[in-house]
Scaffold this active site. Sequence first.
Site, PDB file in Angstrom:
ATOM      1  N   ASN A   9       0.879  -1.172   0.000  1.00 36.71           N
ATOM      2  CA  ASN A   9       0.000   0.000   0.000  1.00 36.71           C
ATOM      3  C   ASN A   9       0.915   1.220   0.000  1.00 36.71           C
ATOM      4  OD1 ASN A   9      -1.819   2.030   0.552  1.00 36.71           O
ATOM      5  ND2 ASN A   9      -2.312   1.334   2.633  1.00 36.71           N
ATOM      6  N   TRP A  10       1.042   1.821  -1.189  1.00 34.99           N
ATOM      7  CA  TRP A  10       1.994   2.937  -1.312  1.00 34.99           C
ATOM      8  C   TRP A  10       1.515   4.189  -0.572  1.00 34.99           C
ATOM      9  CZ3 TRP A  10       3.934   3.079  -7.150  1.00 34.99           C
ATOM     10  CH2 TRP A  10       4.621   1.886  -7.426  1.00 34.99           C
ATOM     11  N   LYS A  11       0.219   4.256  -0.299  1.00 39.23           N
ATOM     12  CA  LYS A  11      -0.378   5.458   0.313  1.00 39.23           C
ATOM     13  C   LYS A  11      -0.082   6.693  -0.555  1.00 39.23           C
ATOM     14  CE  LYS A  11      -0.234   3.222   4.759  1.00 39.23           C
ATOM     15  NZ  LYS A  11      -0.135   3.331   6.220  1.00 39.23           N
ATOM     16  N   HIS A  96      -9.543   1.219   4.842  1.00 40.41           N
ATOM     17  CA  HIS A  96      -8.301   1.496   5.577  1.00 40.41           C
ATOM     18  C   HIS A  96      -8.584   2.482   6.705  1.00 40.41           C
ATOM     19  CE1 HIS A  96      -4.230   2.638   6.567  1.00 40.41           C
ATOM     20  NE2 HIS A  96      -3.835   1.566   5.925  1.00 40.41           N
ATOM     21  N   GLU A  98      -6.973   4.889   7.828  1.00 40.71           N
ATOM     22  CA  GLU A  98      -6.700   6.295   7.508  1.00 40.71           C
ATOM     23  C   GLU A  98      -7.891   6.923   6.783  1.00 40.71           C
ATOM     24  OE1 GLU A  98      -2.930   5.614   5.555  1.00 40.71           O
ATOM     25  OE2 GLU A  98      -2.064   5.052   7.491  1.00 40.71           O
ATOM     26  N   GLU A 168      -5.502  -4.822  10.560  1.00 38.01           N
ATOM     27  CA  GLU A 168      -4.458  -3.821  10.815  1.00 38.01           C
ATOM     28  C   GLU A 168      -4.766  -3.064  12.102  1.00 38.01           C
ATOM     29  OE1 GLU A 168      -2.448  -2.679   6.814  1.00 38.01           O
ATOM     30  OE2 GLU A 168      -4.139  -1.363   7.143  1.00 38.01           O
ATOM     31  N   GLY A 174       2.450   2.257  10.871  1.00 36.72           N
ATOM     32  CA  GLY A 174       3.433   3.323  10.714  1.00 36.72           C
ATOM     33  C   GLY A 174       4.108   3.733  12.010  1.00 36.72           C
ATOM     34  N   SER A 214       3.383  -2.096  10.482  1.00 37.13           N
ATOM     35  CA  SER A 214       4.819  -2.209  10.732  1.00 37.13           C
ATOM     36  C   SER A 214       5.360  -3.609  10.449  1.00 37.13           C
ATOM     37  CB  SER A 214       5.158  -1.766  12.159  1.00 37.13           C
ATOM     38  OG  SER A 214       4.775  -0.420  12.358  1.00 37.13           O
ATOM     39  N   GLY A 235       2.771  -1.107   4.288  1.00 34.75           N
ATOM     40  CA  GLY A 235       2.848   0.308   3.946  1.00 34.75           C
ATOM     41  C   GLY A 235       4.294   0.710   3.681  1.00 34.75           C
ATOM     42  N   GLY A 236       4.930   1.264   4.703  1.00 30.86           N
ATOM     43  CA  GLY A 236       6.284   1.807   4.578  1.00 30.86           C
ATOM     44  C   GLY A 236       7.265   0.888   3.865  1.00 30.86           C
TER      45      GLY A 236
HETATM   46  P1  PGA Z   1       2.792   0.274   7.675  1.00 24.68           P
HETATM   47  O1  PGA Z   1       1.325   0.485   7.075  1.00 24.68           O
HETATM   48  O2  PGA Z   1       3.314  -1.029   7.105  1.00 24.68           O
HETATM   49  O3  PGA Z   1       3.575   1.459   7.220  1.00 24.68           O
HETATM   50  O4  PGA Z   1       2.640   0.203   9.167  1.00 24.68           O
HETATM   51  C1  PGA Z   1       0.462  -0.587   6.860  1.00 24.68           C
HETATM   52  C2  PGA Z   1      -0.838  -0.101   6.269  1.00 24.68           C
HETATM   53  O5  PGA Z   1      -1.351   0.943   6.714  1.00 24.68           O
HETATM   54  O6  PGA Z   1      -1.395  -0.725   5.342  1.00 24.68           O
END
Ligand code: PGA
Length: 253
Positions: A9-11, A96, A98, A168, A174, A214, A235-236
């Site tokens: 997930n590049w966000k 998600h 967010e 999640e 993050g 994470s 994500g990251g």
């Molecule tokens: P993260 O994000 O791996 O940076 O913690 C995961 C996500 O929100 O899908």
Amino acid sequence: MAKKIVAGNWKMNKNLQEGIELAKELNEALTADKPNCGVIICTPFIHLAKVSEIINHNVINLGAENCADKEVGAFTGEVSAEMVKSTGAEYVILGHSERREYYNETPEILKEKVDIALANGLQVIFCIGESLAQREANEQNAVVKAELEGSVFHLTEEQFKNIVIAYEPIWAIGTGKTATAEQAEEIHAYIRSVVAEKYGKAVADETSILYGGSCKASNAPELFAKPNIDGGLIGGASLKTADFKGIIDAWKK
Ligand code: PGA
């Protein structure tokens, strides 16, 4: 057995040129060294059409990070599920935390999005997970169950087979704070039992339940070794080929 999947997930990261570069690199790396699992990259809308042309869809699938809750029409700035599908994308992330938190996406809105995404032939990576306060109050099971009931449990069994669940915990996204493999396994097993209650054991056993928050190459092997963890939503660590491939390779250990 559920399909094993590592999804990125590049966000809101990478401009178009950077995104193309990353997709090319990843495509080369995974063509040279074939993954043992399904791999999906979910990118910003503007990258989809280009990235779709670059990747070998037999090795990497493509997804969007969101889509509109309306089919078509006067909704300035929105991107429909049909538009996403027309780029060559096969998946869309919905729910998600967010989007739920910063863009006020309610269970009802998400239900609309899920229906429209499925109607347009997209598979849905549906995210659920509790906040730190909810975890501390031991409400995590009730929270994830309500999230499933609110937005995906109205689906027929046939439709539900197009849902990938991503658990999640919000407190792990993050933050560098991962759920322990035991914590994750416990709630993944619970999620599978809730799916089994609704759709039966056979469907539950075939449902991919990914862990996100994470997740990185160093903790992926321990997480993926658990019987109810079918992969990760990353994500990251999906923003660099070596990091992301390190997680994909956890399925080879
Ligand atoms: P993260 O994000 O791996 O940076 O913690 C995961 C996500 O929100 O899908």
